[in-house]
Structures are given as C-alpha cells and as structure tokens.
Design an enzyme around this catalytic site. Structure first.
Site, mmCIF file in Angstrom:
data_model
loop_
_atom_site.group_PDB
_atom_site.id
_atom_site.type_symbol
_atom_site.label_atom_id
_atom_site.label_comp_id
_atom_site.label_asym_id
_atom_site.label_seq_id
_atom_site.Cartn_x
_atom_site.Cartn_y
_atom_site.Cartn_z
ATOM 1 N N VAL A 70 0.903 -1.156 0.000
ATOM 2 C CA VAL A 70 0.000 0.000 0.000
ATOM 3 C C VAL A 70 0.941 1.205 0.000
ATOM 4 O O VAL A 70 1.494 1.572 1.025
ATOM 5 C CB VAL A 70 -0.937 0.014 1.221
ATOM 6 C CG1 VAL A 70 -1.726 1.311 1.264
ATOM 7 C CG2 VAL A 70 -1.876 -1.185 1.192
ATOM 8 N N PRO A 71 1.171 1.785 -1.172
ATOM 9 C CA PRO A 71 2.249 2.763 -1.337
ATOM 10 C C PRO A 71 1.926 4.154 -0.780
ATOM 11 O O PRO A 71 1.741 5.119 -1.518
ATOM 12 C CB PRO A 71 2.443 2.791 -2.852
ATOM 13 C CG PRO A 71 1.087 2.498 -3.400
ATOM 14 C CD PRO A 71 0.485 1.516 -2.430
ATOM 15 N N CYS A 72 1.901 4.250 0.539
ATOM 16 C CA CYS A 72 1.611 5.526 1.179
ATOM 17 C C CYS A 72 2.668 6.578 0.832
ATOM 18 O O CYS A 72 2.386 7.776 0.907
ATOM 19 C CB CYS A 72 1.488 5.354 2.692
ATOM 20 S SG CYS A 72 2.851 4.483 3.462
ATOM 21 N N HIS A 73 3.842 6.133 0.398
ATOM 22 C CA HIS A 73 4.883 7.085 0.000
ATOM 23 C C HIS A 73 4.494 7.859 -1.264
ATOM 24 O O HIS A 73 5.073 8.895 -1.536
ATOM 25 C CB HIS A 73 6.229 6.369 -0.196
ATOM 26 C CG HIS A 73 6.224 5.328 -1.251
ATOM 27 N ND1 HIS A 73 5.724 4.048 -1.047
ATOM 28 C CD2 HIS A 73 6.655 5.362 -2.534
ATOM 29 C CE1 HIS A 73 5.860 3.353 -2.167
ATOM 30 N NE2 HIS A 73 6.421 4.119 -3.083
ATOM 31 N N ARG A 74 3.503 7.398 -1.985
ATOM 32 C CA ARG A 74 3.051 8.080 -3.204
ATOM 33 C C ARG A 74 1.998 9.146 -2.927
ATOM 34 O O ARG A 74 1.445 9.718 -3.860
ATOM 35 C CB ARG A 74 2.498 7.065 -4.203
ATOM 36 C CG ARG A 74 3.551 6.086 -4.692
ATOM 37 C CD ARG A 74 3.004 5.122 -5.724
ATOM 38 N NE ARG A 74 3.951 4.031 -5.903
ATOM 39 C CZ ARG A 74 3.616 2.778 -6.164
ATOM 40 N NH1 ARG A 74 2.342 2.452 -6.299
ATOM 41 N NH2 ARG A 74 4.542 1.860 -6.280
#
Length: 184
Positions: A140-144
């Site tokens: 879950v790419p929260c860095h995006r």
C-alpha cells in the site's frame, strides 16, 4: 492459524513481512520498512506481531517479497494483486489504502486528492492519519501520497520524509521541490 515473518533486503535497507497462514491461504498482515538495524526491525515486528515467528515464507509470500524488492530496485510493478489480510483494518482505512494501491509507481496524489476520491473532500487530515497507520507500506504505497503543493509531508517510517523521497526517486517520480523560506 499461525503467523510467521521474514526479513528481506531491498535497495532502501532490510524490510520485513509478516503473514498469517491458514490451510488454504497466506495473507500478508504486516510490512515493515527498514529500521536502524536488522535487530531493530525484528524488535519492531515482535512488538507489532508478538505471536509471529521468524521463518522462511510460504511460496506466495516469497513471491511477494521478490516483487517488493524488485519495486525498490526500480521495477514498475503496482503490487495490486498481492493478497493482504484486512482483519483489524477499519473500513475507512481500507478505502484509503485501496485508493493508494491504485496509484501507479512513479506517480503521486495529494492527501486532498485521495480524500476527494473517497467522496470526502474535507478528510485530507484523516487520510494522512490513516496512511500514517498503514500496516502494509510498499504494498500500500503511502509514499506516493504527498501534502498540498507536492510537498513530501510526513512519513512515519524510519528516516521520515527522506525515506519517502528516496522511494519516490527509485520509482521514477519527480522529486518534490524543496520548501523555500517563503512557503507557508
């Protein structure tokens, strides 16, 4: 059901993944970004998943690990088909995480854009809080997800915003402009 976890190397450091095994399925229950050391990652996993034991992952999780490592090496893989165990994740958080999972590598959204996609345009702060509690970083790419104006915003992983920016650069995203003295 039993739980296991394994550490794995990536371009950003040693990460970890935990899974829950059932007779027919292995679901990822936790991903950890690198800590100060392998021992620090193990200690964090022990706090987060006290019943999990370090062991070799089952085939599906081993394949997920290979894909997460490849993504952190610059491979273009959205990881959207990896099986996550959503037990214990609230409905609101799951909706936020599903929107984040749809963000392609190399691209970003803001917290406000995620809130609008949820149909809750005033919920940017709640989106940020949900992403700060994301149990599945990388998958879950929260860095995006960035703050308004393309600023990095917060990042709860060790290294904070610098780790977030490094992950974005690896994926080919344009690095956000650094703040100036005149930004508010």
């Amino acid at each position: 059901m039993s739980e296991g976890y394994a550490l794995f190397p990536t371009a950003i450091g040693t990460c970890a993944v935990a899974w829950r095994d059932s007779d027919s399925d292995s679901g990822i229950v936790r991903v950890l970004l690198p800590g100060e050391s392998d021992d620090a990652v193990r200690a964090q996993m022990s706090r987060d998943r006290p019943t999990a034991h370090e062991q070799a992952p089952p085939t599906a999780v081993a394949e997920a690990v290979a894909r997460m490592s490849a993504l952190m090496d610059g491979a273009q893989d959205d990881l959207a088909d990896l099986h996550l165990d959503w037990s214990g994740v609230s409905d609101f958080h799951r909706r936020v995480y599903e929107i984040a999972r749809a963000i392609e590598p190399g691209t970003t959204l803001t917290y406000g854009e995620v809130a609008r996609r949820l149909g809750e345009p005033g919920a940017a702060q709640a989106v940020g809080q949900a992403l700060g509690r994301n149990p599945f970083p990388i998958v879950v790419p929260c860095h995006r997800v960035l703050a308004a104006g393309g600023k990095p915003g917060g990042f709860s992983a060790p290294g904070g915003a610098q780790t977030k920016l490094r992950m974005l650069v690896i994926e080919g995203a344009r690095e956000p402009d650094p703040p100036t003295l005149f930004d508010t």
